[in-house]
Design an enzyme around this catalytic site. Structure first.
Site, PDB file in Angstrom:
ATOM      1  N   LEU A  34       0.802  -1.223   0.000  1.00 46.95           N
ATOM      2  CA  LEU A  34       0.000   0.000   0.000  1.00 46.95           C
ATOM      3  C   LEU A  34       0.834   1.272   0.000  1.00 46.95           C
ATOM      4  CD1 LEU A  34      -2.747  -1.080   2.553  1.00 46.95           C
ATOM      5  CD2 LEU A  34      -2.698  -1.369   0.073  1.00 46.95           C
ATOM      6  N   ALA A  36       0.205   5.918  -0.555  1.00 49.45           N
ATOM      7  CA  ALA A  36      -0.725   7.001  -0.205  1.00 49.45           C
ATOM      8  C   ALA A  36      -1.954   7.038  -1.113  1.00 49.45           C
ATOM      9  CB  ALA A  36      -0.001   8.341  -0.226  1.00 49.45           C
ATOM     10  N   HIS A  38      -3.667   4.290  -2.131  1.00 51.23           N
ATOM     11  CA  HIS A  38      -4.619   3.385  -1.467  1.00 51.23           C
ATOM     12  C   HIS A  38      -5.217   4.052  -0.226  1.00 51.23           C
ATOM     13  CE1 HIS A  38      -1.749   0.341  -3.333  1.00 51.23           C
ATOM     14  NE2 HIS A  38      -2.905  -0.060  -3.817  1.00 51.23           N
ATOM     15  N   ASP A 151      -6.719   3.809 -12.325  1.00 50.92           N
ATOM     16  CA  ASP A 151      -7.111   2.680 -13.179  1.00 50.92           C
ATOM     17  C   ASP A 151      -8.470   3.030 -13.785  1.00 50.92           C
ATOM     18  OD1 ASP A 151      -4.931   0.629 -12.482  1.00 50.92           O
ATOM     19  OD2 ASP A 151      -5.615   1.326 -10.540  1.00 50.92           O
ATOM     20  N   ARG A 188       3.665  -0.881  -8.483  1.00 48.05           N
ATOM     21  CA  ARG A 188       4.652  -1.315  -9.483  1.00 48.05           C
ATOM     22  C   ARG A 188       5.811  -0.329  -9.629  1.00 48.05           C
ATOM     23  NH1 ARG A 188      -0.133  -3.747 -12.226  1.00 48.05           N
ATOM     24  NH2 ARG A 188       0.281  -5.977 -12.298  1.00 48.05           N
TER      25      ARG A 188
HETATM   26  P1  AMP Z   1      -4.245  -2.051  -6.548  1.00 48.63           P
HETATM   27  O1  AMP Z   1      -3.696  -2.446  -5.211  1.00 48.63           O
HETATM   28  O2  AMP Z   1      -3.207  -1.600  -7.517  1.00 48.63           O
HETATM   29  O3  AMP Z   1      -5.193  -3.080  -7.110  1.00 48.63           O
HETATM   30  O4  AMP Z   1      -5.122  -0.761  -6.289  1.00 48.63           O
HETATM   31  C1  AMP Z   1      -6.197  -0.783  -5.381  1.00 48.63           C
HETATM   32  C2  AMP Z   1      -7.041   0.448  -5.586  1.00 48.63           C
HETATM   33  O5  AMP Z   1      -6.241   1.611  -5.359  1.00 48.63           O
HETATM   34  C3  AMP Z   1      -7.579   0.567  -7.023  1.00 48.63           C
HETATM   35  O6  AMP Z   1      -8.913   1.042  -6.977  1.00 48.63           O
HETATM   36  C4  AMP Z   1      -6.650   1.574  -7.638  1.00 48.63           C
HETATM   37  O7  AMP Z   1      -7.242   2.294  -8.708  1.00 48.63           O
HETATM   38  C5  AMP Z   1      -6.369   2.487  -6.459  1.00 48.63           C
HETATM   39  N1  AMP Z   1      -5.123   3.228  -6.673  1.00 48.63           N
HETATM   40  C6  AMP Z   1      -3.929   2.730  -7.076  1.00 48.63           C
HETATM   41  N2  AMP Z   1      -3.022   3.714  -7.236  1.00 48.63           N
HETATM   42  C7  AMP Z   1      -3.670   4.869  -6.931  1.00 48.63           C
HETATM   43  C8  AMP Z   1      -3.277   6.246  -6.906  1.00 48.63           C
HETATM   44  N3  AMP Z   1      -2.052   6.625  -7.239  1.00 48.63           N
HETATM   45  N4  AMP Z   1      -4.197   7.163  -6.546  1.00 48.63           N
HETATM   46  C9  AMP Z   1      -5.464   6.783  -6.210  1.00 48.63           C
HETATM   47  N5  AMP Z   1      -5.893   5.497  -6.205  1.00 48.63           N
HETATM   48  C10 AMP Z   1      -5.011   4.563  -6.564  1.00 48.63           C
END
Ligand code: AMP
Length: 281
Positions: A34, A36, A38, A151, A188
């Site tokens: 995680l 900021a 998330h 996303d 990533r």
């Molecule tokens: P992930 O862990 O990559 O599957 O992301 C979980 C959630 O966090 C998804 O809804 C993503 O779109 C959101 N998320 C990821 N990166 C960001 C970011 N930089 N700003 C806002 N939300 C994000």
């Protein structure tokens, strides 16, 4: 609900602790590691809901056979610390074998929207996403669920699935959180070497150049795509996979911008694939 954060793995424990929550309940699905971005979703959920459930699950079915499932970064201890600090009530960390038992054979698939952009580059990706999000919705029964604009297509696909399957859930899309140089936060980003990390702000700079042109009156979609390509071409470590200037709702490529548009791109920096987007209009 008792004080402190409850961590559950088994589905029956999730079901039981879910009954203890005061509503409305907000859900924040994540794959962990995680940052900021998330946590901004958790913050929004805390503002709008009485209780918040976060899930951490690296969902194997949304990774292609040649993608980074095995190397996807993980740090459960740090994730739990951040979620507790943010005031999450329940963290659910399901086991893969419970989510996908050996005889698993039921999938959720959104059709047209998923054939474009990320869907065309990553066959099967969104089928994995919609299937797992559907399972998370069914198990946690939230009133609201929080996703990131980072996303953008995922957000559109989840909204579509929620409508089509009549889930009584509000989908809340939160703005993209960025590093100081504009790079969108992403788990990533951890793959980038120091040198690649320096180069990676080119995605933001390319989007910003197109946004500036748009603000100055440029409404031709191909011109805006070309501006993105031209800026990316100045960074030799960046390999453009696609740039799209599409209708915000249908994700169909535009000729001329009139309503809300989504300018999005996927870029390889070395072996790391990064995506980002701006909403225009
Ligand atoms: P992930 O862990 O990559 O599957 O992301 C979980 C959630 O966090 C998804 O809804 C993503 O779109 C959101 N998320 C990821 N990166 C960001 C970011 N930089 N700003 C806002 N939300 C994000």
């Amino acid at each position: 609900m008792t004080e402190g954060m409850i961590i559950v793995t088994k589905l029956e424990d999730l079901f039981y602790t879910r009954t203890l929550l005061d509503g409305p309940v907000g859900l924040v699905p994540t794959m962990g590691y995680l940052h900021a971005g998330h946590i901004s979703l958790v913050r929004q959920a805390k503002i709008e809901c009485k209780s918040v459930i976060a899930t951490i699950f690296v969902n194997p079915t949304q990774f292609g056979p040649h993608e980074d499932l095995a190397s996807y970064p993980r740090n459960l201890e740090n994730d739990l610390r951040l979620l507790e600090q943010a005031g999450v009530n329940i963290v659910w960390t399901p086991a893969t074998e419970d989510m996908y038992p050996p005889d698993f054979q039921t999938w959720v698939e959104v059709e047209n929207l998923t054939s474009l952009l990320e869907g065309s580059m990553r066959p099967g990706h969104f089928r994995g996403v919609t299937t797992i999000v559907s399972k998370l919705f069914n198990a946690t029964r939230p009133d609201k669920s929080y996703f990131g604009q980072k996303d953008a297509q995922q957000a559109a696909v989840i909204r579509q699935m929620t409508r089509d399957l009549s889930y009584p859930i509000d989908i809340v899309i939160c703005r993209t959180q960025r590093e100081a140089d504009g790079l969108a936060m992403s788990s990533r980003n951890a793959y980038l070497t120091t040198d690649q990390r320096k180069a990676a702000d080119i995605l933001y700079r390319a989007l910003l150049a197109a946004q500036t042109a748009f603000d100055d009156g440029e409404k031709n979609a191909e011109t805006l795509r070309q501006i993105v390509k031209d800026v990316l071409a100045t960074e030799h470590q960046a390999q453009l996979q696609y740039v799209s200037c599409a209708d915000y709702d249908t994700l169909k490529e535009l000729d001329t911008l009139s309503g809300k548009a989504l300018l999005s791109l996927a870029v390889f920096i070395g072996k790391t694939r990064l995506i980002d987007n701006f909403i225009l209009g």
